[in-house]
Motif scaffolding. Sequence first.
Motif, short mmCIF file in Angstrom:
data_model
loop_
_atom_site.label_atom_id
_atom_site.label_comp_id
_atom_site.label_asym_id
_atom_site.label_seq_id
_atom_site.Cartn_x
_atom_site.Cartn_y
_atom_site.Cartn_z
N SER A 75 79.18 44.68 44.72
CA SER A 75 79.18 46.00 45.33
C SER A 75 79.68 45.79 46.76
O SER A 75 79.21 44.89 47.47
CB SER A 75 77.74 46.52 45.29
OG SER A 75 77.62 47.62 46.10
N CYS A 76 80.65 46.59 47.17
CA CYS A 76 81.26 46.40 48.49
C CYS A 76 80.21 46.57 49.60
O CYS A 76 79.42 47.52 49.56
CB CYS A 76 82.39 47.42 48.67
SG CYS A 76 83.09 47.38 50.33
N ILE A 77 80.22 45.67 50.55
CA ILE A 77 79.22 45.76 51.63
C ILE A 77 79.79 46.48 52.86
O ILE A 77 79.17 46.52 53.92
CB ILE A 77 78.65 44.37 51.99
CG1 ILE A 77 79.77 43.37 52.31
CG2 ILE A 77 77.76 43.84 50.87
CD1 ILE A 77 79.28 42.04 52.85
N LYS A 113 79.33 46.12 56.71
CA LYS A 113 78.63 44.84 56.95
C LYS A 113 79.51 43.65 56.61
O LYS A 113 79.13 42.50 56.77
CB LYS A 113 77.34 44.78 56.12
CG LYS A 113 76.31 45.77 56.59
CD LYS A 113 75.01 45.67 55.81
CE LYS A 113 74.11 46.85 56.13
NZ LYS A 113 74.68 48.14 55.67
N CYS A 114 80.71 43.92 56.14
CA CYS A 114 81.63 42.85 55.73
C CYS A 114 82.22 42.18 56.98
O CYS A 114 82.71 42.87 57.87
CB CYS A 114 82.74 43.43 54.86
SG CYS A 114 83.90 42.18 54.33
N GLU A 115 82.20 40.85 56.99
CA GLU A 115 82.70 40.14 58.18
C GLU A 115 84.22 40.04 58.20
O GLU A 115 84.80 39.65 59.21
CB GLU A 115 82.10 38.74 58.25
CG GLU A 115 82.53 37.83 57.09
CD GLU A 115 81.87 36.47 57.14
OE1 GLU A 115 80.65 36.42 57.35
OE2 GLU A 115 82.59 35.47 56.97
N THR A 162 86.89 42.51 56.62
CA THR A 162 87.31 43.63 55.78
C THR A 162 88.64 43.38 55.07
O THR A 162 89.54 42.73 55.63
CB THR A 162 87.42 44.92 56.62
OG1 THR A 162 87.99 45.94 55.82
CG2 THR A 162 88.29 44.73 57.84
N CYS A 163 88.76 43.92 53.88
CA CYS A 163 90.02 43.77 53.13
C CYS A 163 91.04 44.80 53.58
O CYS A 163 92.15 44.85 53.06
CB CYS A 163 89.74 43.91 51.64
SG CYS A 163 88.83 45.40 51.24
N CYS A 164 90.67 45.65 54.54
CA CYS A 164 91.60 46.69 54.99
C CYS A 164 92.39 46.23 56.21
O CYS A 164 92.91 47.04 56.97
CB CYS A 164 90.82 47.96 55.33
SG CYS A 164 89.72 48.45 54.02
N SER A 221 88.90 36.19 47.47
CA SER A 221 89.35 36.51 48.83
C SER A 221 88.43 37.52 49.51
O SER A 221 88.53 37.75 50.71
CB SER A 221 90.77 37.07 48.77
OG SER A 221 90.77 38.24 47.97
N CYS A 222 87.56 38.14 48.74
CA CYS A 222 86.57 39.07 49.31
C CYS A 222 85.31 38.27 49.64
O CYS A 222 84.78 37.55 48.78
CB CYS A 222 86.27 40.17 48.29
SG CYS A 222 84.69 40.99 48.53
N PRO A 223 84.80 38.35 50.87
CA PRO A 223 83.63 37.55 51.25
C PRO A 223 82.44 37.75 50.32
O PRO A 223 81.75 36.79 49.97
CB PRO A 223 83.31 38.05 52.66
CG PRO A 223 84.59 38.59 53.19
CD PRO A 223 85.34 39.14 52.02
N GLU A 224 82.22 39.00 49.91
CA GLU A 224 81.06 39.27 49.05
C GLU A 224 81.30 38.70 47.64
O GLU A 224 80.38 38.13 47.04
CB GLU A 224 80.79 40.79 49.01
CG GLU A 224 79.64 41.23 48.15
CD GLU A 224 78.28 40.68 48.57
OE1 GLU A 224 78.18 39.96 49.58
OE2 GLU A 224 77.31 40.94 47.84
#
Length: 358
Positions: A13-15, A18-20, A22-24, A114-117
């Motif tokens: 689930s996307c955080i 809180k994501c360190e 971001t994929c954006c 590639s996504c931290p979560e």
Amino acid sequence: MIHRFPNYYKEFSCIADKCEATCCAGWQIVVDEDSLKQYKKVTGPFKQRIKDGVDFKEGVFYQNQGKRCAFLNEQNLCDMYTALGEDSFCETCRRYPRHIEEFENIREFTLSASCPEAARILLSQKEPVQFYEVEMEADEEEFDDYDPLVYEKLLEARGEMLKLLQNRSIPVKERAAALWDFIQIFQEEMDEGTLFADDTIYEKLIPRNPKTSYEEAKALFALLHNLEFLADDWEDTLNEAEELLYGKGAKDYEEIKTNFAVWKYTNFPNWDIMAEQLLVYFIITYSCGAVYDEYVASKVKMSVCSMFYIEELAMAQWMKNGGSLTFAEFTKIVYRYSRELEHSDENLITMDRMMEEI
Ligand code: SF4
């Protein structure tokens, strides 16, 4: 149509804010045709923002400083989501970090490391990863250059490789070396057309203790400089790691490796399990894609080398820290490496070619 998933798939689930990492930001987000049409129809106060943020000609979102998506605000939240809701997401944003590999009547889903979560979830799996299938209703699709027999053979080989990869009675490095040796024989037989007649092919999956010399490790690591750099500081990260690991010669490198091995098994008793999960991730994502080009050896070797690169980078970080490394730092190495390799088609092609040569 069969949809195949790893058992941890639904844990994601996307955080969001809180994501360190971001994929954006950091790469260009490609917008699909349907979403572009939808954006053209937006009216009201957000209309001007859409005009300013979407490059309709190139089919991408514009980027601000730091390669940040034009819709990403200071709090790392998406203004488009806030103004227009989740349905406004283009396919890339809706899907990420879910990654799909398409085969005839089969879709294989993974979560991109590639996504931290997603990387955290992957590295936190303690049990061998299992896969489950769901039968979905969908029109049958046909793919060019797709040979179902080759796919079946690749799938069978992948199953055998995974069985060995998840055999925890063998050190993970020996399992990886078995894959490396086996896949070269498999490729040779595939090229020569003898593969389907070889009933003993899987007996060639033999674990062995790999010995990577200082020169080999240094040369292998240097290959990463042949890839395009996505993050501005990635080249510096590589240079720094090389200096720390290989800068003082073979004797020091061997000593670093020995000390790191002692440290990691004391402080990360699950180290081999994390390495196994990464190897499984890369093998699952890439090996069956060889149905389209019949170069399976390069994809399996890329998987094994990816584990090597991640470990070397972890060892360099451990040195930089003066002999320590946290799980968060290891996760960061994984997602940064994955971003550099997996978020550039050019890099995946270059890596594939380099792996054919070694
Ligand atoms: S990288 Fe992953 S966790 Fe971070 S914002 Fe993107 S989808 Fe969410």
